[in-house]
Design a protein around this motif. Structure first.
Motif, PDB file in Angstrom:
ATOM      1  N   ASP A  25       0.886  -1.021   0.021  1.00  0.00           N
ATOM      2  CA  ASP A  25       0.057  -0.021  -0.160  1.00  0.00           C
ATOM      3  C   ASP A  25       0.884   1.134   0.001  1.00  0.00           C
ATOM      4  OD1 ASP A  25      -3.322  -0.842   0.803  1.00  0.00           O
ATOM      5  OD2 ASP A  25      -1.614  -2.229   1.328  1.00  0.00           O
ATOM      6  N   THR A  26       1.793   1.212   0.881  1.00  0.00           N
ATOM      7  CA  THR A  26       2.758   2.556   0.791  1.00  0.00           C
ATOM      8  C   THR A  26       3.450   2.697  -0.531  1.00  0.00           C
ATOM      9  OG1 THR A  26       4.746   1.321   1.664  1.00  0.00           O
ATOM     10  CG2 THR A  26       3.223   1.824   3.376  1.00  0.00           C
ATOM     11  N   VAL A  61      -6.315   2.013   4.585  1.00  0.00           N
ATOM     12  CA  VAL A  61      -5.622   0.792   5.098  1.00  0.00           C
ATOM     13  C   VAL A  61      -6.214   0.648   6.563  1.00  0.00           C
ATOM     14  CG1 VAL A  61      -3.494   0.327   6.202  1.00  0.00           C
ATOM     15  CG2 VAL A  61      -3.572   1.539   3.800  1.00  0.00           C
ATOM     16  N   ALA A  62      -6.641   1.726   7.431  1.00  0.00           N
ATOM     17  CA  ALA A  62      -7.303   1.446   8.862  1.00  0.00           C
ATOM     18  C   ALA A  62      -8.410   0.768   8.589  1.00  0.00           C
ATOM     19  CB  ALA A  62      -6.902   2.667   9.556  1.00  0.00           C
ATOM     20  N   ALA A  63      -9.076   1.112   7.886  1.00  0.00           N
ATOM     21  CA  ALA A  63     -10.588   0.731   7.975  1.00  0.00           C
ATOM     22  C   ALA A  63     -10.453  -0.787   7.373  1.00  0.00           C
ATOM     23  CB  ALA A  63     -11.447   1.576   6.933  1.00  0.00           C
ATOM     24  N   CYS A 118       4.202  -5.352  12.862  1.00  0.00           N
ATOM     25  CA  CYS A 118       4.832  -4.153  12.378  1.00  0.00           C
ATOM     26  C   CYS A 118       6.086  -4.402  11.457  1.00  0.00           C
ATOM     27  CB  CYS A 118       5.258  -3.162  13.528  1.00  0.00           C
ATOM     28  SG  CYS A 118       4.143  -2.537  14.330  1.00  0.00           S
ATOM     29  N   LEU A 119       5.964  -3.946  10.342  1.00  0.00           N
ATOM     30  CA  LEU A 119       6.884  -4.320   9.328  1.00  0.00           C
ATOM     31  C   LEU A 119       8.105  -3.352   8.835  1.00  0.00           C
ATOM     32  CD1 LEU A 119       4.528  -6.147   6.902  1.00  0.00           C
ATOM     33  CD2 LEU A 119       5.887  -7.119   8.433  1.00  0.00           C
ATOM     34  N   VAL A 161       1.394   3.118   8.767  1.00  0.00           N
ATOM     35  CA  VAL A 161       0.819   1.829   8.888  1.00  0.00           C
ATOM     36  C   VAL A 161       1.019   1.052  10.011  1.00  0.00           C
ATOM     37  CG1 VAL A 161       0.929  -0.462   7.538  1.00  0.00           C
ATOM     38  CG2 VAL A 161       0.711   1.739   6.378  1.00  0.00           C
ATOM     39  N   ASN A 162       2.363   1.078  10.337  1.00  0.00           N
ATOM     40  CA  ASN A 162       2.730   0.319  11.528  1.00  0.00           C
ATOM     41  C   ASN A 162       1.904   0.730  12.791  1.00  0.00           C
ATOM     42  OD1 ASN A 162       4.480  -1.420  10.306  1.00  0.00           O
ATOM     43  ND2 ASN A 162       6.176  -0.385  10.929  1.00  0.00           N
TER      44      ASN A 162
END
Length: 285
Positions: free
Chosen positions: A80-81, A91-93, A113-114, A138-139
Motif C-alpha cells: 500500500d505504501t 488502510v485502517a478501515a 509491524c514491518l 501503517v505500523n
C-alpha cells in the motif's frame, strides 16, 4: 486430535518469497506451522505477491473465513505504501474489518509491524523519508488495531535482524531463509507465552546453503528487474513529487510539518473507526 487450522493472509512476505524450497516458496508461515507443538497444524497460505490491504479484505478474507481457521496471520501494508493511491484511512478501515471478521469467528490473529522499504533498499534520504513516514503510519495503525482486537502482535520493524545482511535475500526487501526462520521463531515465542504453542519452535539455523553471488545477481537481473519496473510505473512519479516536497521542507527547516501531517492523519483514521463514522472504499485508480 483435530489439527490447528492455520490460514496465512498477506503479500510476498507471507507467500515466502526469499525462501525457495523444491521450486516453490516456503516462508515463515510454513516454518511456524510445522513447529506449533504437540497438536498438528494444517496451513493454508492465501498470501499473494503484490497484495495490498484491499486484496486481503476483498479476496483473501472470504476464502479464509470459509475454512473456519483457529489461527490467522495478517501481514500486509507495505505494498500500500508503494502505491500512488496510498490512503491511511482506507488502510485502517480495511485492516479493522479483517481483524474483526477473524476474531468474530473465534480465530487468534497474528499481526506484525514491518520494516520501512526505503531504508531496506538504501534509497537516498529525500526518497526514503516519505516511504518511511508512510510505513510508520501503517505500523501505528496495525499496532493500535492489534491491541483493539486482541491480536498476537510482533514488532518486526526494529531490532538487529534488520541490519544483518545474512537475514535478507538478494532483493533486500524479502527475508532469506534465515530471516523467515527468525520471523517464525519470534511468532512461536509470542504464541508460547499465551499457551498457544509448545515445544522449542523452529530452528534459527538454515536448512539450505545461502544463495551464491551469481544466483543473487541472476535473480536481480530477472525477477528483481520485473519487480522494480512494475513498482516504478505506479509509484515513481508520485515518489518524485514527494521527494521534491521533502527537499523544500528541509530547505525551509519545516520538515516536522510533514511528520505532524502524517500523525494527524493516523489519529483521524483511528478516531473515525472508534466513533463508528461511515467509511466508503475509495475507487480503484
Amino acid at each position: 486430535m483435530r489439527p490447528v487450522r492455520f490460514v496465512a493472509l498477506g503479500d510476498s512476505l507471507t507467500e515466502g518469497v526469499g525462501d525457495p524450497v523444491g521450486g516453490k516458496w516456503r516462508g515463515w508461515a510454513a516454518l511456524l506451522a510445522g513447529e506449533l507443538g504437540d497438536r498438528p497444524a494444517h496451513l493454508t497460505n492465501l498470501a499473494v505477491s503484490g497484495a495490498q490491504t484491499r486484496d486481503v479484505l476483498e479476496t483473501q478474507l472470504p476464502a479464509a473465513l470459509a475454512l473456519r481457521p483457529d489461527l490467522v496471520s495478517v501481514l500486509v501494508g507495505v505494498n500500500d505504501t508503494l502505491r500512488r493511491t496510498f490512503d491511511i484511512h482506507a488502510v485502517a478501515a480495511r485492516l479493522d474489518e479483517v481483524y474483526a471478521a477473524c476474531t468474530a469467528q473465534g480465530a487468534v490473529v497474528l499481526t506484525a509491524c514491518l520494516p520501512d522499504p526505503g531504508a531496506m533498499l538504501g534509497l537516498p534520504g529525500a526518497l526514503a523519508r516519505p516511504l518511511a513516514r508512510r510505513q510508520r503510519a501503517v505500523n501505528t495503525v496495525v499496532h493500535a488495531l492489534s491491541a483493539r482486537h486482541g491480536a498476537v502482535h510482533l514488532h518486526a520493524a526494529e531490532g538487529a535482524w534488520l541490519t544483518d545482511r545474512a537475514m535478507w535475500s538478494a532483493d533486500r526487501l524479502h527475508p532469506g531463509e534465515r530471516g523467515h526462520r527468525q520471523l517464525a521463531l519470534r511468532f512461536h515465542a509470542l504464541l508460547a507465552r499465551t499457551g498457544l504453542a509448545g515445544g522449542v519452535g523452529p530452528s534459527p539455523e538454515p536448512e539450505f546453503p545461502a544463495p551464491t553471488r551469481t544466483e543473487r545477481l541472476r535473480w536481480l537481473a530477472t525477477a528483481g528487474t520485473g519487480w522494480v519496473a512494475c513498482r516504478c510505473t505506479d509509484l515513481l512519479p508520485q515518489l518524485l513529487r514527494l521527494a521534491a516536497d521533502e527537499m523544500r521542507h528541509h530547505a525551509r527547516g519545516t520538515s516536522s510539518r510533514l511528520d505532524l501531517r502524517t500523525a494527524h492523519a493516523v489519529s483521524a483514521a483511528l478516531a473515525a473507526l472508534s466513533s463508528g463514522e461511515p467509511w466508503a472504499e475509495p475507487e480503484a485508480a
